[in-house]
Write a protein that holds these residues in place. Structure first.
Motif, PDB file in Angstrom:
ATOM      1  N   ILE A 131       0.837  -1.206   0.000  1.00 40.68           N
ATOM      2  CA  ILE A 131       0.000   0.000   0.000  1.00 40.68           C
ATOM      3  C   ILE A 131       0.867   1.249   0.000  1.00 40.68           C
ATOM      4  N   ALA A 132       1.944   1.249   0.773  1.00 39.43           N
ATOM      5  CA  ALA A 132       2.837   2.414   0.799  1.00 39.43           C
ATOM      6  C   ALA A 132       3.414   2.681  -0.589  1.00 39.43           C
ATOM      7  N   GLY A 133       3.802   1.612  -1.277  1.00 43.06           N
ATOM      8  CA  GLY A 133       4.327   1.782  -2.630  1.00 43.06           C
ATOM      9  C   GLY A 133       3.288   2.354  -3.581  1.00 43.06           C
ATOM     10  N   ALA A 134       2.056   1.877  -3.465  1.00 46.72           N
ATOM     11  CA  ALA A 134       0.986   2.391  -4.326  1.00 46.72           C
ATOM     12  C   ALA A 134       0.658   3.840  -3.977  1.00 46.72           C
ATOM     13  N   LEU A 135       0.621   4.146  -2.672  1.00 45.67           N
ATOM     14  CA  LEU A 135       0.343   5.539  -2.265  1.00 45.67           C
ATOM     15  C   LEU A 135       1.404   6.489  -2.819  1.00 45.67           C
ATOM     16  N   ASP A 136       2.655   6.034  -2.851  1.00 49.13           N
ATOM     17  CA  ASP A 136       3.735   6.880  -3.363  1.00 49.13           C
ATOM     18  C   ASP A 136       3.566   7.243  -4.831  1.00 49.13           C
ATOM     19  N   THR A 137       2.766   6.480  -5.567  1.00 53.99           N
ATOM     20  CA  THR A 137       2.564   6.782  -6.984  1.00 53.99           C
ATOM     21  C   THR A 137       1.478   7.836  -7.201  1.00 53.99           C
ATOM     22  N   LEU A 138       0.737   8.155  -6.130  1.00 57.39           N
ATOM     23  CA  LEU A 138      -0.374   9.103  -6.242  1.00 57.39           C
ATOM     24  C   LEU A 138       0.100  10.522  -6.010  1.00 57.39           C
ATOM     25  N   THR A 139      -0.707  11.464  -6.439  1.00 53.95           N
ATOM     26  CA  THR A 139      -0.405  12.863  -6.193  1.00 53.95           C
ATOM     27  C   THR A 139      -0.533  13.162  -4.699  1.00 53.95           C
ATOM     28  N   ALA A 140       0.098  14.229  -4.281  1.00 53.70           N
ATOM     29  CA  ALA A 140       0.001  14.649  -2.872  1.00 53.70           C
ATOM     30  C   ALA A 140      -1.455  14.919  -2.500  1.00 53.70           C
ATOM     31  N   GLU A 141      -2.230  15.454  -3.433  1.00 57.85           N
ATOM     32  CA  GLU A 141      -3.637  15.743  -3.168  1.00 57.85           C
ATOM     33  C   GLU A 141      -4.434  14.455  -2.957  1.00 57.85           C
ATOM     34  N   ASP A 142      -4.183  13.452  -3.800  1.00 59.77           N
ATOM     35  CA  ASP A 142      -4.881  12.174  -3.641  1.00 59.77           C
ATOM     36  C   ASP A 142      -4.477  11.490  -2.330  1.00 59.77           C
ATOM     37  N   GLN A 143      -3.193  11.559  -2.008  1.00 57.10           N
ATOM     38  CA  GLN A 143      -2.736  10.974  -0.749  1.00 57.10           C
ATOM     39  C   GLN A 143      -3.428  11.655   0.431  1.00 57.10           C
ATOM     40  N   ALA A 144      -3.493  12.969   0.406  1.00 58.39           N
ATOM     41  CA  ALA A 144      -4.142  13.713   1.492  1.00 58.39           C
ATOM     42  C   ALA A 144      -5.630  13.385   1.564  1.00 58.39           C
ATOM     43  N   ALA A 145      -6.270  13.250   0.411  1.00 50.55           N
ATOM     44  CA  ALA A 145      -7.705  12.919   0.400  1.00 50.55           C
ATOM     45  C   ALA A 145      -7.943  11.533   1.006  1.00 50.55           C
ATOM     46  N   ILE A 146      -7.095  10.581   0.653  1.00 49.07           N
ATOM     47  CA  ILE A 146      -7.242   9.224   1.196  1.00 49.07           C
ATOM     48  C   ILE A 146      -7.022   9.243   2.705  1.00 49.07           C
ATOM     49  N   MET A 147      -5.969   9.888   3.154  1.00 50.06           N
ATOM     50  CA  MET A 147      -5.690   9.915   4.591  1.00 50.06           C
ATOM     51  C   MET A 147      -6.771  10.697   5.335  1.00 50.06           C
ATOM     52  N   GLY A 148      -7.283  11.743   4.726  1.00 51.57           N
ATOM     53  CA  GLY A 148      -8.353  12.521   5.343  1.00 51.57           C
ATOM     54  C   GLY A 148      -9.658  11.749   5.438  1.00 51.57           C
ATOM     55  N   ALA A 149      -9.859  10.790   4.538  1.00 54.24           N
ATOM     56  CA  ALA A 149     -11.093   9.997   4.543  1.00 54.24           C
ATOM     57  C   ALA A 149     -11.060   8.849   5.557  1.00 54.24           C
ATOM     58  N   LEU A 150      -9.895   8.514   6.084  1.00 55.22           N
ATOM     59  CA  LEU A 150      -9.794   7.358   6.981  1.00 55.22           C
ATOM     60  C   LEU A 150     -10.702   7.447   8.208  1.00 55.22           C
ATOM     61  N   PRO A 151     -10.771   8.581   8.910  1.00 55.77           N
ATOM     62  CA  PRO A 151     -11.688   8.616  10.062  1.00 55.77           C
ATOM     63  C   PRO A 151     -13.148   8.365   9.661  1.00 55.77           C
ATOM     64  N   ALA A 152     -13.567   8.911   8.539  1.00 49.94           N
ATOM     65  CA  ALA A 152     -14.943   8.697   8.095  1.00 49.94           C
ATOM     66  C   ALA A 152     -15.156   7.251   7.674  1.00 49.94           C
ATOM     67  N   LEU A 153     -14.178   6.643   7.019  1.00 48.65           N
ATOM     68  CA  LEU A 153     -14.297   5.240   6.636  1.00 48.65           C
ATOM     69  C   LEU A 153     -14.331   4.344   7.868  1.00 48.65           C
ATOM     70  N   ASP A 154     -13.553   4.697   8.880  1.00 42.99           N
ATOM     71  CA  ASP A 154     -13.587   3.945  10.135  1.00 42.99           C
ATOM     72  C   ASP A 154     -14.970   4.051  10.776  1.00 42.99           C
ATOM     73  N   SER A 155     -15.533   5.250  10.769  1.00 46.24           N
ATOM     74  CA  SER A 155     -16.887   5.431  11.313  1.00 46.24           C
ATOM     75  C   SER A 155     -17.905   4.625  10.520  1.00 46.24           C
ATOM     76  N   LEU A 156     -17.754   4.583   9.212  1.00 48.92           N
ATOM     77  CA  LEU A 156     -18.657   3.790   8.376  1.00 48.92           C
ATOM     78  C   LEU A 156     -18.534   2.311   8.720  1.00 48.92           C
ATOM     79  N   ALA A 157     -17.313   1.830   8.891  1.00 51.20           N
ATOM     80  CA  ALA A 157     -17.113   0.423   9.254  1.00 51.20           C
ATOM     81  C   ALA A 157     -17.785   0.113  10.584  1.00 51.20           C
ATOM     82  N   ARG A 158     -17.668   1.018  11.535  1.00 50.48           N
ATOM     83  CA  ARG A 158     -18.316   0.827  12.837  1.00 50.48           C
ATOM     84  C   ARG A 158     -19.839   0.847  12.692  1.00 50.48           C
ATOM     85  N   ALA A 159     -20.365   1.729  11.862  1.00 45.67           N
ATOM     86  CA  ALA A 159     -21.813   1.802  11.651  1.00 45.67           C
ATOM     87  C   ALA A 159     -22.328   0.515  11.007  1.00 45.67           C
TER      88      ALA A 159
END
Length: 174
Positions: A131-159
């Motif tokens: 995953i780290a290797g794949a993330l490194d191929t993405l733009t900084a904006e995409d990386q930030a969007a993915i990392m920013g979405a993690l708390p919401a995805l965690d909440s969705l998993a809990r829901a």
């Protein structure tokens, strides 16, 4: 990144209220493709990793503490006989063992062996590197969007686990 959910491409609100369904379909599609890509890439990049996902998920569940087969089945939302079969394979591989249940001498708990703990660590490291290797191929904006979405995805998993579902511990704050 748009903050209005209806501004996302392909998610314009409709008069019959299908926005939520359309968004759920898009999320389902992406999550399915992501899981498939992870499974296939880990086998390509790390051919030694052949443990089926269902067994990995049992190992992950057992990493917290030994459990009875019925408890494992409830947490994984699988039939007890399915879990028994998976546990049998993990026992044969030496990844788990049967331990006495201190609360009920008639039953046993399934716990990780040192070999199972090492297998789980190796699996996690391989996935993290992939995953780290794949993330490194993405733009900084995409990386930030993915990392920013993690708390919401965690909440969705809990829901999705809902009341009475498996209670996963909260991840450490990053």
């Amino acid at each position: 990144m748009p903050t209005d959910p209806s501004a996302l491409p392909g998610t314009a609100p409709t008069s019959d209220g299908t926005l939520a369904i359309e968004r759920a379909q898009r999320l389902t599609d992406v999550v399915t493709r992501l899981r498939r890509a992870l499974r296939s890439s880990i086998r390509t990049d790390y051919p030694w990793e052949s443990l089926p996902m269902a067994q990995v998920e049992l190992l992950q569940t057992l990493a917290a503490a030994p459990l009875r087969v019925g408890e494992l089945a409830a947490r994984q939302r699988l039939a007890p006989n399915t879990v028994s079969g998976l546990v049998g394979k993990l026992l044969d591989a030496g990844f788990v063992d049967r331990q006495p249940d201190p609360g009920d001498r008639r039953t046993a708990r399934i716990g990780l062996t040192e070999t199972g703990q090492q297998q789980l660590r190796d699996w996690r490291r391989a996935h993290e590197r992939r995953i780290a290797g794949a993330l490194d191929t993405l733009t900084a904006e995409d990386q930030a969007a993915i990392m920013g979405a993690l708390p919401a995805l965690d909440s969705l998993a809990r829901a999705l686990t809902g009341p009475g579902g498996p209670a996963a511990p909260a991840p450490p704050a990053v």
